[in-house]
Design an enzyme around this catalytic site. Structure first.
Site, PDB file in Angstrom:
ATOM      1  CD  GLU A 168     -22.829 -57.511 -21.658  1.00  0.00           C
ATOM      2  OE1 GLU A 168     -22.569 -56.747 -22.602  1.00  0.00           O
ATOM      3  OE2 GLU A 168     -23.976 -57.748 -21.279  1.00  0.00           O
ATOM      4  CB  CYS A 219     -28.624 -57.875 -21.295  1.00  0.00           C
ATOM      5  SG  CYS A 219     -30.373 -58.203 -21.059  1.00  0.00           S
ATOM      6  CD1 TRP A 245     -25.624 -61.363 -31.599  1.00  0.00           C
ATOM      7  CD2 TRP A 245     -25.880 -62.892 -29.993  1.00  0.00           C
ATOM      8  NE1 TRP A 245     -24.567 -61.232 -30.725  1.00  0.00           N
ATOM      9  CE2 TRP A 245     -24.691 -62.173 -29.728  1.00  0.00           C
ATOM     10  CE3 TRP A 245     -26.235 -63.921 -29.111  1.00  0.00           C
ATOM     11  CZ2 TRP A 245     -23.875 -62.427 -28.624  1.00  0.00           C
ATOM     12  CZ3 TRP A 245     -25.419 -64.177 -28.007  1.00  0.00           C
ATOM     13  CH2 TRP A 245     -24.259 -63.433 -27.787  1.00  0.00           C
TER      14      TRP A 245
HETATM   15  P1  NAD Z   1     -24.547 -55.556 -31.046  1.00  0.00           P
HETATM   16  O1  NAD Z   1     -24.539 -54.199 -30.466  1.00  0.00           O
HETATM   17  O2  NAD Z   1     -23.328 -56.054 -31.700  1.00  0.00           O
HETATM   18  O3  NAD Z   1     -25.697 -55.703 -32.134  1.00  0.00           O
HETATM   19  C1  NAD Z   1     -27.056 -55.426 -31.837  1.00  0.00           C
HETATM   20  C2  NAD Z   1     -27.757 -55.011 -33.105  1.00  0.00           C
HETATM   21  O4  NAD Z   1     -27.200 -53.784 -33.562  1.00  0.00           O
HETATM   22  C3  NAD Z   1     -27.609 -56.002 -34.258  1.00  0.00           C
HETATM   23  O5  NAD Z   1     -28.834 -56.067 -34.953  1.00  0.00           O
HETATM   24  C4  NAD Z   1     -26.554 -55.350 -35.118  1.00  0.00           C
HETATM   25  O6  NAD Z   1     -26.620 -55.703 -36.473  1.00  0.00           O
HETATM   26  C5  NAD Z   1     -26.887 -53.879 -34.941  1.00  0.00           C
HETATM   27  N1  NAD Z   1     -25.799 -52.958 -35.260  1.00  0.00           N
HETATM   28  C6  NAD Z   1     -24.473 -53.194 -35.285  1.00  0.00           C
HETATM   29  N2  NAD Z   1     -23.804 -52.075 -35.631  1.00  0.00           N
HETATM   30  C7  NAD Z   1     -24.725 -51.100 -35.807  1.00  0.00           C
HETATM   31  C8  NAD Z   1     -24.654 -49.721 -36.137  1.00  0.00           C
HETATM   32  N3  NAD Z   1     -23.505 -49.113 -36.374  1.00  0.00           N
HETATM   33  N4  NAD Z   1     -25.799 -49.027 -36.191  1.00  0.00           N
HETATM   34  C9  NAD Z   1     -26.988 -49.613 -35.931  1.00  0.00           C
HETATM   35  N5  NAD Z   1     -27.110 -50.925 -35.626  1.00  0.00           N
HETATM   36  C10 NAD Z   1     -25.998 -51.661 -35.562  1.00  0.00           C
HETATM   37  O7  NAD Z   1     -25.009 -56.516 -29.861  1.00  0.00           O
HETATM   38  P2  NAD Z   1     -25.166 -58.088 -29.933  1.00  0.00           P
HETATM   39  O8  NAD Z   1     -23.792 -58.650 -29.933  1.00  0.00           O
HETATM   40  O9  NAD Z   1     -26.133 -58.499 -30.969  1.00  0.00           O
HETATM   41  O10 NAD Z   1     -25.890 -58.376 -28.541  1.00  0.00           O
HETATM   42  C11 NAD Z   1     -25.193 -58.496 -27.375  1.00  0.00           C
HETATM   43  C12 NAD Z   1     -25.322 -57.249 -26.536  1.00  0.00           C
HETATM   44  O11 NAD Z   1     -26.695 -56.924 -26.345  1.00  0.00           O
HETATM   45  C13 NAD Z   1     -24.779 -57.435 -25.154  1.00  0.00           C
HETATM   46  O12 NAD Z   1     -24.001 -56.327 -24.783  1.00  0.00           O
HETATM   47  C14 NAD Z   1     -26.006 -57.520 -24.267  1.00  0.00           C
HETATM   48  O13 NAD Z   1     -25.827 -57.146 -22.954  1.00  0.00           O
HETATM   49  C15 NAD Z   1     -26.966 -56.656 -24.971  1.00  0.00           C
HETATM   50  N6  NAD Z   1     -28.343 -57.037 -24.664  1.00  0.00           N
HETATM   51  C16 NAD Z   1     -29.060 -56.227 -23.831  1.00  0.00           C
HETATM   52  C17 NAD Z   1     -30.361 -56.555 -23.474  1.00  0.00           C
HETATM   53  C18 NAD Z   1     -31.161 -55.661 -22.556  1.00  0.00           C
HETATM   54  O14 NAD Z   1     -32.371 -55.796 -22.499  1.00  0.00           O
HETATM   55  N7  NAD Z   1     -30.552 -54.746 -21.821  1.00  0.00           N
HETATM   56  C19 NAD Z   1     -30.942 -57.707 -23.989  1.00  0.00           C
HETATM   57  C20 NAD Z   1     -30.195 -58.507 -24.856  1.00  0.00           C
HETATM   58  C21 NAD Z   1     -28.894 -58.152 -25.171  1.00  0.00           C
END
Ligand code: NAD
Length: 491
Positions: free
Chosen positions: A384, A285, A152
């Site tokens: 984090e 991130c 998000w």
């Molecule tokens: P999240 O892991 O909660 O969710 C990410 C996505 O995964 C969402 O679309 C969610 O609906 C989906 N999801 C949730 N449970 C799932 C499951 N069991 N199986 C498959 N998909 C599932 O993460 P978030 O809160 O949306 O984002 C924040 C995190 O993302 C932080 O840890 C951040 O560091 C990371 N991030 C990393 C980068 C990068 O390029 N390294 C970029 C942006 C964000």
């Protein structure tokens, strides 16, 4: 604002008939209701993507033909740029100026991968072999159906980082955006529609992670899974993908260090440290959320940082001059407040922030927060937080800085600041991370590889690396000699 799923070129309600609420984080009010997809919708979307891949013509179009579609998608996004920028602010909370960058970068990403699609050679690349009786060439082909799961914090941009290279490579795709900010992904589907993308090439299914992301990552019809999000979800995705050994790429979290040496330019240090932790409310991130300051610089830098952090204008992202918007959701807000309380009970010293700004009684707003004396084994230093919270420690010398920076299970990014460029280069090479910024923090370019070491992920996005994520390499070797091979048939 759209509410339906985009499957096989059609806008459809969820099979369940249900919708879920999306909030404006600046007001806490419901912004919109969007279709709550589940495994049935994922089945439909994967089947559509499968047909579009297996029956073509998408994967067998020339790179130049696919580039035309990608450029048309970029044009469709550009034509509605202002609307998309506003939507991103309402959905995510980020300041308008940041959303302007995001949307421009998303458009640029489609144009970049359009150019990259044109570099694909349909007749392959010859390879020299040590045996002249054989000729060999390699061809690069799309992996197949790509499942794309995004977070998000940069809703449209994270979708673009995956959709653009996947389509450029000739894959077809099912995109599952975060349920917290699904609105701009639906507009990306609308851009695909405007661009005349063949049906089934791009499908977008909104819904909760366990309801939609989980069935997508376990689906036998998916060949490639690209995920950006948290480490725990990344682990689940990897487990689900293990069943039929899907090709995966994971972009996960980080706890990146910013190393400021005594000889840093003070103004530059203040500017880039603030940029590294307060941009996008710290929900980045690669945020440089661990500041390591050399002892001689520490008093001057801390004094300036606290003074400047307190001047950052907080408010609704749409308001003129806002530099810090609300956190994205109530859940994220509570998580960050809990982390602040934990840091205090672990003995860290709160220098500023840590609470809701007095003038804002609605919205998930938090003042820029800085802690010092942070214990090296505390959650604040190691985990984090994904919010506007900076943790500060000091270091003695170069070796100490490198050791402290590398002492993390993450390895996404780091920044190093000093006027000694040779030292910066030396430190950059010693850091166990995928991205190093020298005398800056956070600038990101579509041309350069993005991704982390250790638990920050697997693989790289962006640039040619992001393109390769969606391609298989095939060798075609031909026996080209007029002589008989003569192994079994010797006469
Ligand atoms: P999240 O892991 O909660 O969710 C990410 C996505 O995964 C969402 O679309 C969610 O609906 C989906 N999801 C949730 N449970 C799932 C499951 N069991 N199986 C498959 N998909 C599932 O993460 P978030 O809160 O949306 O984002 C924040 C995190 O993302 C932080 O840890 C951040 O560091 C990371 N991030 C990393 C980068 C990068 O390029 N390294 C970029 C942006 C964000």
């Amino acid at each position: 604002m759209r509410e339906h799923l985009f499957i096989d070129g059609q806008w459809l309600p969820a099979a369940s008939g249900k919708r879920f609420a999306v909030y404006n984080p600046a007001t806490e009010a419901v912004l919109h209701q969007v279709a709550a997809g589940d495994a049935r919708d994922i089945d439909l979307a994967v089947a559509a993507a499968r047909r579009a891949f297996d029956q073509g013509p998408w994967p067998t179009l020339s790179g130049t033909e696919r580039a035309g579609y990608l450029r048309a998608m970029a044009d469709a996004l550009e034509a509605r740029q202002d609307e998309l920028i506003r939507l991103e602010v309402l959905d995510n909370g980020k300041p308008l100026t940041e959303a302007q960058w995001d949307v421009a970068d998303a458009i640029g990403c489609f144009r970049f991968y359009a150019d990259m699609a044109e570099t694909l050679k349909s007749d392959g690349t010859p390879l020299e072999l040590p045996d002249e009786r054989f000729t060999c060439h390699t061809v690069r082909e799309p992996i197949g159906v790509a499942g794309l799961v995004t977070p998000w914090n940069y809703p449209l941009l994270m979708a673009a980082w995956k959709v653009a290279p996947a389509l450029a490579a000739g894959c077809t795709a099912v995109l599952k955006p975060s349920e917290i900010t699904p609105l701009s992904a639906l507009e990306l589907a609308a851009a695909a529609e405007t661009a005349g993308l063949p049906k089934g090439v791009l499908n977008v299914v909104t819904g909760l992670g366990p309801d939609c992301g989980a069935p997508l990552s376990a689906h036998p019809g998916v060949d490639k899974l690209a995920f950006t999000g948290s480490v725990p979800t990344g682990r689940r995705i990897m487990q689900a993908a293990a069943q039929d050994l899907k090709n995966i790429s994971l972009e996960l979290g980080g706890k990146s260090a910013f190393i400021a040496f005594d000889d840093s330019d003070l103004n530059a240090a203040v500017e880039w440290v603030l940029m590294g932790i307060f941009f996008n409310q710290g929900q980045v991130c690669s945020a440089t959320s661990r500041l390591l300051v050399q002892e001689g610089l520490y008093p001057r830098l801390i004094e300036r940082l606290v003074a400047q952090a307190q001047k950052i204008r907080i408010g609704d992202g749409l308001a003129e001059g806002t530099l810090l918007g609300p956190l994205v959701s109530e859940g994220q807000y509570r998580k960050v407040l809990d982390a602040i309380a934990q840091a205090q009970s672990d003995g860290a010293t709160l220098l500023c922030g840590g609470k809701r700004p007095a003038q804002l009684d609605k919205g998930w707003f938090l003042e820029p927060t800085i802690f010092t004396d942070v214990p090296a084994d505390s959650a604040l230093w190691c985990e984090e937080i994904f919010g506007p919270v900076l943790a500060v420690r000091t270091f003695k010398d170069e070796a100490d800085a490198i050791a402290q920076a590398n002492n993390s299970h993450y390895g996404l990014a780091a920044a190093v600041m000093s006027q000694d460029t040779a030292r910066c280069q030396r430190v950059a090479r010693a850091l166990r991370v995928g991205i190093v910024w020298i005398n800056c923090s956070q600038p990101t370019f579509v041309q350069a590889p993005w991704g982390g070491y250790k638990q920050s992920g697997i693989g790289r996005e962006l640039g040619e690396w992001g393109f390769s994520n969606y391609l298989e390499t095939k060798q075609i070797t031909e026996y080209a000699s007029a002589e008989k091979w003569g192994w079994y048939l010797r006469d």
